[in-house]
Design a protein around this motif. Structure first.
Motif, mmCIF file in Angstrom:
data_model
loop_
_atom_site.group_PDB
_atom_site.id
_atom_site.type_symbol
_atom_site.label_atom_id
_atom_site.label_comp_id
_atom_site.label_asym_id
_atom_site.label_seq_id
_atom_site.Cartn_x
_atom_site.Cartn_y
_atom_site.Cartn_z
ATOM 1 N N PRO A 59 22.833 46.315 5.267
ATOM 2 C CA PRO A 59 21.968 45.492 4.614
ATOM 3 C C PRO A 59 20.653 45.498 5.010
ATOM 4 N N LEU A 60 20.730 45.808 6.498
ATOM 5 C CA LEU A 60 19.515 45.179 7.402
ATOM 6 C C LEU A 60 18.469 46.240 7.428
ATOM 7 N N GLU A 105 10.873 44.100 4.572
ATOM 8 C CA GLU A 105 10.859 43.492 5.347
ATOM 9 C C GLU A 105 8.972 44.073 6.791
ATOM 10 N N ILE A 106 9.498 45.217 6.696
ATOM 11 C CA ILE A 106 8.976 45.789 7.930
ATOM 12 C C ILE A 106 8.524 47.368 7.451
ATOM 13 N N LEU A 107 7.819 47.913 8.163
ATOM 14 C CA LEU A 107 7.202 49.255 6.863
ATOM 15 C C LEU A 107 6.992 49.958 8.597
ATOM 16 N N LEU A 108 7.742 50.995 9.032
ATOM 17 C CA LEU A 108 7.813 52.134 10.374
ATOM 18 C C LEU A 108 6.577 52.662 9.614
ATOM 19 N N MET A 139 9.262 38.317 15.618
ATOM 20 C CA MET A 139 9.680 39.488 14.356
ATOM 21 C C MET A 139 10.955 40.290 14.803
ATOM 22 N N ILE A 140 9.727 41.361 16.177
ATOM 23 C CA ILE A 140 10.574 42.691 15.966
ATOM 24 C C ILE A 140 10.127 42.308 18.104
ATOM 25 N N LYS A 141 11.482 42.201 18.723
ATOM 26 C CA LYS A 141 11.175 41.654 19.604
ATOM 27 C C LYS A 141 11.907 42.889 20.283
ATOM 28 N N LEU A 184 15.303 41.319 16.167
ATOM 29 C CA LEU A 184 14.566 41.352 14.311
ATOM 30 C C LEU A 184 15.149 39.763 13.831
ATOM 31 N N SER A 185 13.694 39.061 13.664
ATOM 32 C CA SER A 185 13.611 37.849 13.409
ATOM 33 C C SER A 185 14.805 36.920 14.047
#
Length: 248
Positions: A79-80, A160-163, A1-3, A64-65
């Motif tokens: 958009p990302l 899709e991600i919450l920081l 997902m996150i790399k 990301l993905s």
């Protein structure tokens, strides 16, 4: 997902080079609650801001993905970034707008019709248990309520991600537990990947599946939470687990 692959970040202050991050490599799986912990000035906030490129790394790659986002232009990032929500220690609410209008704000920017905004915001207010506060202004809210508004606003764009950057640091222990419980429910019900930045080991212990320890811009340790607490490998991790206070 996150790399993150060999991510480094250098700042320049008065022509002096400051190494904020050095060769950070991390892999955060989809649906995880991942903690990044370290002392103030360790580089953890800089690190989380590279995930949505609010801070562009000096070197390294961020996926990301499966998509390497480092090469994207600011226009391509728009958009990302809608898929990456972010909440902060001091809430960042608009004082002149009600709770409802604060949550609605990012939806208004996308041009969503008012009827859809009303439905969406009402659903989010219910999720964060603030339906009765919809017409209040931030000044009338407690710290925990303000953070719930900030969480709802971050969820408005269906990320899709919450920081979460020190999202509980300004809260008392009881309120912190309530906010962490809300984040865990959001993760479970919506499947959102959560990255939690904190200097509080008890916070990552409460809800994180895996965590990384950062010190002086470097990754010093990463492990499953049980292993991290049972078998800390670095002296920094041991200090964070067992803070020793002395006063002269």
């Amino acid at each position: 997902m996150i790399k993150l692959e060999q991510v480094s970040k250098i700042f320049y202050k008065k022509k002096k080079e400051i190494q904020a991050l050095l060769n950070i490599t991390l892999h955060i799986h989809k649906g995880d609650i991942f903690g990044i912990i370290g002392y103030s000035g360790s580089g953890k906030s800089t690190l989380v801001r590279t995930i949505n490129l609010l801070e562009r790394p000096t070197s390294g790659n961020i996926f990301l993905s499966g998509q390497n986002i480092v090469s994207l232009s600011e226009q391509e990032l728009i958009p990302l970034r809608r898929k990456i929500g972010m909440i902060f220690q001091h809430f960042n609410l608009l004082s002149s707008r009600t709770v409802f209008d604060n949550i609605a704000f990012p939806l208004e920017l996308t041009g969503m019709p008012k009827a859809e905004i009303k439905k969406k915001v009402s659903s989010l207010l219910h999720m964060v248990d603030l339906s009765e506060k919809r017409d209040e202004y931030p000044a009338a809210l407690s710290g925990g309520q303000k953070q719930r508004v900030a969480i709802a606003r971050a969820l408005a764009s269906d990320p899709e991600i919450l920081l979460c950057d020190e999202a509980t640091s300004a809260l008392d222990p009881q309120t912190t537990r309530a906010i962490l419980s809300l984040l865990r429910r959001i993760n479970r019900e919506l499947g959102i990947t959560i990255v939690l930045i904190t200097h509080q080991m008890e916070v990552v212990r409460a809800i994180c599946k895996r965590a990384a320890v950062i010190s002086q811009g470097q990754l010093v340790e990463e492990n499953e939470m049980n292993e991290l607490f049972k078998y800390p490998k670095s002296s920094i991790t041991q200090e964070l687990l067992n803070p020793a206070w002395t006063i002269d």
